[in-house]
Design a protein around this motif. Structure first.
Motif, PDB file in Angstrom:
ATOM      1  N   TYR A 122      -0.615 -10.807  18.803  1.00 31.54           N
ATOM      2  CA  TYR A 122      -1.091 -10.050  19.104  1.00 31.54           C
ATOM      3  C   TYR A 122      -2.648  -9.616  19.077  1.00 31.54           C
ATOM      4  CZ  TYR A 122      -2.065  -5.938  15.554  1.00 31.54           C
ATOM      5  OH  TYR A 122      -1.755  -4.836  15.037  1.00 31.54           O
ATOM      6  N   THR A 123      -2.541  -8.702  19.879  1.00 32.23           N
ATOM      7  CA  THR A 123      -4.370  -8.347  19.886  1.00 32.23           C
ATOM      8  C   THR A 123      -3.892  -6.890  19.125  1.00 32.23           C
ATOM      9  OG1 THR A 123      -3.035  -7.271  22.092  1.00 32.23           O
ATOM     10  CG2 THR A 123      -4.350  -9.546  22.270  1.00 32.23           C
ATOM     11  N   LYS A 135       9.077 -17.722  23.889  1.00 30.27           N
ATOM     12  CA  LYS A 135       7.308 -17.590  23.360  1.00 30.27           C
ATOM     13  C   LYS A 135       6.965 -16.462  22.863  1.00 30.27           C
ATOM     14  CE  LYS A 135       5.984 -22.063  25.979  1.00 30.27           C
ATOM     15  NZ  LYS A 135       4.899 -22.544  26.984  1.00 30.27           N
ATOM     16  N   LYS A 136       6.333 -16.308  21.750  1.00 32.34           N
ATOM     17  CA  LYS A 136       5.802 -15.100  21.464  1.00 32.34           C
ATOM     18  C   LYS A 136       4.934 -14.745  21.844  1.00 32.34           C
ATOM     19  CE  LYS A 136       8.850 -14.807  17.069  1.00 32.34           C
ATOM     20  NZ  LYS A 136       7.999 -14.284  16.102  1.00 32.34           N
ATOM     21  N   THR A 137       4.369 -13.094  22.312  1.00 31.88           N
ATOM     22  CA  THR A 137       2.797 -13.486  23.006  1.00 31.88           C
ATOM     23  C   THR A 137       1.780 -12.960  21.578  1.00 31.88           C
ATOM     24  OG1 THR A 137       3.346 -10.786  23.112  1.00 31.88           O
ATOM     25  CG2 THR A 137       3.719 -11.881  24.830  1.00 31.88           C
TER      26      THR A 137
END
Length: 88
Positions: free
Chosen positions: A12-13, A8-10
């Motif tokens: 983007y913030t 799972k990709k985090t």
């Protein structure tokens, strides 16, 4: 063939905008006197070289300068060209 694990990709913030931005002072247009001096230097240098070629031997102070006339003429032109770098 075994199936690879799905990672799972985090999400983007974007980075926080804690930086304070200082406004950049914009320089205005160049003063007309600067432009006149810049163009004058180039034209005087060109005129110096032309006069040296056409009548250098008949003008006493130019005849005594000899080959230094080329240095004077080209220096005036180069100074005018260097002034163009500061022209806005």
């Amino acid at each position: 063939m075994p199936k690879s694990k799905v990672r799972k990709k985090t999400v983007y913030t974007p980075p926080s905008s804690d930086r304070t931005t200082t406004p950049v002072k914009l320089a205005g247009p160049t003063h007309p006197v600067y432009i006149a001096v810049m163009l004058g230097m180039m034209l005087i240098g060109l005129a110096w070289l032309v006069v040296n070629y056409l009548a250098g031997n008949s003008i006493p102070f130019m005849a005594t300068l000899g080959p230094w006339n080329f240095l004077i003429g080209f220096s005036l032109i180069v100074i005018g060209l260097l002034m163009t770098m500061r022209w806005r």
